[in-house]
Design a protein around this motif. Structure first.
Motif, PDB file in Angstrom:
ATOM      1  N   LEU A 120       6.314   7.557   2.331  1.00 14.87           N
ATOM      2  CA  LEU A 120       5.253   6.566   2.499  1.00 14.87           C
ATOM      3  C   LEU A 120       3.905   7.217   2.781  1.00 14.87           C
ATOM      4  O   LEU A 120       2.853   6.652   2.458  1.00 14.87           O
ATOM      5  CB  LEU A 120       5.620   5.606   3.629  1.00 14.87           C
ATOM      6  N   GLY A 121       3.914   8.416   3.343  1.00 17.94           N
ATOM      7  CA  GLY A 121       2.664   9.114   3.609  1.00 17.94           C
ATOM      8  C   GLY A 121       1.933   9.516   2.339  1.00 17.94           C
ATOM      9  O   GLY A 121       0.728   9.796   2.376  1.00 17.94           O
ATOM     10  N   SER A 122       2.643   9.528   1.205  1.00 19.04           N
ATOM     11  CA  SER A 122       2.000   9.891  -0.063  1.00 19.04           C
ATOM     12  C   SER A 122       0.856   8.950  -0.406  1.00 19.04           C
ATOM     13  O   SER A 122      -0.177   9.372  -0.943  1.00 19.04           O
ATOM     14  CB  SER A 122       3.039   9.875  -1.198  1.00 19.04           C
ATOM     15  N   PHE A 123       1.014   7.672  -0.089  1.00 20.59           N
ATOM     16  CA  PHE A 123      -0.030   6.703  -0.418  1.00 20.59           C
ATOM     17  C   PHE A 123      -1.262   6.907   0.464  1.00 20.59           C
ATOM     18  O   PHE A 123      -2.396   6.808  -0.011  1.00 20.59           O
ATOM     19  CB  PHE A 123       0.504   5.279  -0.275  1.00 20.59           C
ATOM     20  N   ALA A 124      -1.062   7.196   1.733  1.00 17.20           N
ATOM     21  CA  ALA A 124      -2.197   7.494   2.604  1.00 17.20           C
ATOM     22  C   ALA A 124      -2.904   8.761   2.158  1.00 17.20           C
ATOM     23  O   ALA A 124      -4.139   8.849   2.173  1.00 17.20           O
ATOM     24  CB  ALA A 124      -1.731   7.629   4.056  1.00 17.20           C
ATOM     25  N   TYR A 125      -2.127   9.758   1.718  1.00 22.94           N
ATOM     26  CA  TYR A 125      -2.708  11.024   1.255  1.00 22.94           C
ATOM     27  C   TYR A 125      -3.566  10.808   0.016  1.00 22.94           C
ATOM     28  O   TYR A 125      -4.693  11.302  -0.075  1.00 22.94           O
ATOM     29  CB  TYR A 125      -1.585  12.020   0.972  1.00 22.94           C
TER      30      TYR A 125
ATOM     31  N   ALA B 276      12.216  -0.033   0.888  1.00 21.42           N
ATOM     32  CA  ALA B 276      12.528  -1.105  -0.064  1.00 21.42           C
ATOM     33  C   ALA B 276      11.278  -1.906  -0.405  1.00 21.42           C
ATOM     34  O   ALA B 276      11.056  -2.272  -1.570  1.00 21.42           O
ATOM     35  CB  ALA B 276      13.607  -2.021   0.520  1.00 21.42           C
ATOM     36  N   VAL B 277      10.448  -2.180   0.601  1.00 24.83           N
ATOM     37  CA  VAL B 277       9.186  -2.891   0.359  1.00 24.83           C
ATOM     38  C   VAL B 277       8.293  -2.077  -0.575  1.00 24.83           C
ATOM     39  O   VAL B 277       7.662  -2.611  -1.486  1.00 24.83           O
ATOM     40  CB  VAL B 277       8.462  -3.179   1.690  1.00 24.83           C
ATOM     41  N   MET B 278       8.259  -0.761  -0.359  1.00 19.47           N
ATOM     42  CA  MET B 278       7.465   0.111  -1.232  1.00 19.47           C
ATOM     43  C   MET B 278       7.941   0.005  -2.682  1.00 19.47           C
ATOM     44  O   MET B 278       7.131  -0.079  -3.614  1.00 19.47           O
ATOM     45  CB  MET B 278       7.570   1.556  -0.755  1.00 19.47           C
ATOM     46  N   LEU B 279       9.245   0.008  -2.897  1.00 17.32           N
ATOM     47  CA  LEU B 279       9.779  -0.069  -4.249  1.00 17.32           C
ATOM     48  C   LEU B 279       9.506  -1.429  -4.881  1.00 17.32           C
ATOM     49  O   LEU B 279       9.172  -1.513  -6.075  1.00 17.32           O
ATOM     50  CB  LEU B 279      11.283   0.212  -4.226  1.00 17.32           C
ATOM     51  N   VAL B 280       9.646  -2.498  -4.104  1.00 14.73           N
ATOM     52  CA  VAL B 280       9.397  -3.844  -4.631  1.00 14.73           C
ATOM     53  C   VAL B 280       7.937  -4.011  -5.034  1.00 14.73           C
ATOM     54  O   VAL B 280       7.618  -4.635  -6.053  1.00 14.73           O
ATOM     55  CB  VAL B 280       9.808  -4.907  -3.597  1.00 14.73           C
TER      56      VAL B 280
ATOM     57  N   ARG C 189      -3.494  -0.122  -6.337  1.00 13.35           N
ATOM     58  CA  ARG C 189      -4.424  -0.144  -5.206  1.00 13.35           C
ATOM     59  C   ARG C 189      -4.774   1.272  -4.745  1.00 13.35           C
ATOM     60  O   ARG C 189      -5.886   1.533  -4.289  1.00 13.35           O
ATOM     61  CB  ARG C 189      -3.808  -0.931  -4.050  1.00 13.35           C
ATOM     62  N   THR C 190      -3.840   2.208  -4.914  1.00 19.94           N
ATOM     63  CA  THR C 190      -4.068   3.579  -4.481  1.00 19.94           C
ATOM     64  C   THR C 190      -4.867   4.374  -5.501  1.00 19.94           C
ATOM     65  O   THR C 190      -5.824   5.075  -5.156  1.00 19.94           O
ATOM     66  CB  THR C 190      -2.720   4.288  -4.228  1.00 19.94           C
ATOM     67  N   LEU C 191      -4.487   4.265  -6.782  1.00 18.32           N
ATOM     68  CA  LEU C 191      -5.081   5.109  -7.820  1.00 18.32           C
ATOM     69  C   LEU C 191      -6.281   4.473  -8.508  1.00 18.32           C
ATOM     70  O   LEU C 191      -7.173   5.191  -8.970  1.00 18.32           O
ATOM     71  CB  LEU C 191      -4.015   5.466  -8.860  1.00 18.32           C
ATOM     72  N   ASP C 192      -6.298   3.145  -8.604  1.00 19.62           N
ATOM     73  CA  ASP C 192      -7.401   2.469  -9.307  1.00 19.62           C
ATOM     74  C   ASP C 192      -7.677   1.126  -8.632  1.00 19.62           C
ATOM     75  O   ASP C 192      -7.323   0.061  -9.160  1.00 19.62           O
ATOM     76  CB  ASP C 192      -7.040   2.267 -10.779  1.00 19.62           C
TER      77      ASP C 192
ATOM     78  N   VAL D  85       0.199  -4.884   3.748  1.00 19.71           N
ATOM     79  CA  VAL D  85       1.607  -4.533   3.545  1.00 19.71           C
ATOM     80  C   VAL D  85       1.780  -3.016   3.494  1.00 19.71           C
ATOM     81  O   VAL D  85       2.712  -2.457   4.092  1.00 19.71           O
ATOM     82  CB  VAL D  85       2.131  -5.178   2.249  1.00 19.71           C
ATOM     83  N   MET D  86       0.874  -2.330   2.773  1.00 24.44           N
ATOM     84  CA  MET D  86       0.970  -0.877   2.667  1.00 24.44           C
ATOM     85  C   MET D  86       0.852  -0.211   4.031  1.00 24.44           C
ATOM     86  O   MET D  86       1.653   0.665   4.387  1.00 24.44           O
ATOM     87  CB  MET D  86      -0.110  -0.346   1.724  1.00 24.44           C
ATOM     88  N   PHE D  87      -0.145  -0.625   4.805  1.00 24.89           N
ATOM     89  CA  PHE D  87      -0.324  -0.012   6.114  1.00 24.89           C
ATOM     90  C   PHE D  87       0.822  -0.369   7.054  1.00 24.89           C
ATOM     91  O   PHE D  87       1.190   0.423   7.924  1.00 24.89           O
ATOM     92  CB  PHE D  87      -1.663  -0.426   6.715  1.00 24.89           C
ATOM     93  N   ALA D  88       1.400  -1.561   6.883  1.00 26.58           N
ATOM     94  CA  ALA D  88       2.548  -1.934   7.710  1.00 26.58           C
ATOM     95  C   ALA D  88       3.732  -1.006   7.444  1.00 26.58           C
ATOM     96  O   ALA D  88       4.438  -0.596   8.376  1.00 26.58           O
ATOM     97  CB  ALA D  88       2.944  -3.386   7.450  1.00 26.58           C
TER      98      ALA D  88
END
Length: 310
Positions: free
Chosen positions: A29-34, A160-164, A172-175, A192-195
């Motif tokens: 999950l830290g990949s998205f923050a990075y 699971a939330v990340m996959l869904v 939202r992360t890349l564009d 949701v992402m930060f949660a």
């Protein structure tokens, strides 16, 4: 200590499995923050998790419940940690304050509240308050089967939330502009992402401590980024690095004697990052240095040829 002796001890197994679960979830999950260039949001979350857990402890104690129950503490930490992350990002939207400044302010305010609540609990007569300071620096040896089950279950839900919501998180992360054009609610996706990132941080606070949890969220993605160019590959590799690094660090800390587990895991993850920076085939420091050297040599040859033609 041999691996067989290590795995044969119940306490050591709890430490190993607990830290590996924390490493996998926080790394993935830290990949998205990075990638959003908000790696320090994990620091904000971890420091906000302290007042969240302490508020949950006080509420549970007032209701006559077990204030140190892992699910109760996780709920409090997730709620307050998410609020801290949203506060930092919301501040940048409604003002001219930069995200790094907003994160610093959020971290300071929530951590200050946590230290105040810790003093209140220490001076009060609350049942089960012993060892509450472990949330600052962590204590992996106190993990129980119930704690392990809770960490794996809650972490699994976050994954699971990340996959869904993979498509929404990715856009939202890349564009982010494209995501807005497609009608994706930025605030909802961010919440949701930060949660989920909050969950990744919170499940490790008891074992590792809020001071060190930032390394679990930041270091594995930074190492994984050196080896892969795709988001799915980065998320998977980051989770693997977090899990393997945590497992190796836990084993080394116990095998070498009375050494704190959290700091050894952080050093193990750092060693993996250094190896990745030096040895990755496309983005390593050695490869970059050789490329710059070849570029300078090519420029020198071109200048020499121009001089010769004159």
């Amino acid at each position: 200590m041999t691996p067989a002796e290590f795995l044969g001890d119940h306490t050591f197994r709890m430490v190993l499995l607990g830290t590996m679960a924390i490493g996998v979830v926080s790394g993935a999950l830290g990949s998205f923050a990075y990638l959003r260039k908000q790696s320090l949001i994990s620091d904000v979350i971890s420091h906000a998790a302290l007042p969240g857990a302490l508020i949950a402890f006080l509420v549970a104690a007032a209701l006559g419940w077990d204030g140190r129950s892992m699910p109760v503490l996780i709920i409090g930490a997730v709620v307050v940690g998410t609020l801290a992350a949203l506060f930092a990002n919301g501040t940048t939207r409604v003002s001219k304050i930069r995200i790094d400044t907003a994160m610093a302010v959020s971290l300071s305010v929530f951590f200050g509240l946590g230290m105040l609540l810790m003093r209140v609990i220490a001076n009060g007569s609350f049942p089960g308050k012993g060892g509450i300071q472990d949330y600052l620096f962590g204590n992996a040896s106190v993990m129980t089967v119930a704690d392990l089950v809770t960490s794996i279950s809650v972490g699994g839900i976050a994954l699971a939330v990340m996959l869904v919501m993979w498509k929404e998180f990715t856009l939202r992360t890349l564009d982010p502009d494209h995501a807005s054009v497609l009608g994706f609610g930025a605030r909802t996706i961010d919440a949701v992402m930060f949660a989920t990132i909050v969950v990744a941080v919170v499940i490790g606070v008891k074992a590792v401590g809020l001071v060190l949890m930032v390394a679990f969220v930041v270091t594995p993605p930074a190492a994984a980024r050196q080896w892969t160019r795709t988001l799915p590959g980065m998320v998977a590799l980051s989770g693997a690095i977090g899990g393997v690094g945590s497992g190796v660090g836990a084993y080394v800390s116990i095998a070498l004697g009375n050494i704190p587990t959290g700091p050894v895991i952080v050093l193990t993850l750092f060693a993996i990052l250094v190896i990745s920076l030096v040895a990755s085939p496309r983005r390593s420091l050695v490869t970059s240095a050789l490329a710059r050297r070849r570029a300078r040599a090519a420029v020198t040859r071109e200048l020499a040829m121009e001089e010769g033609s004159r």
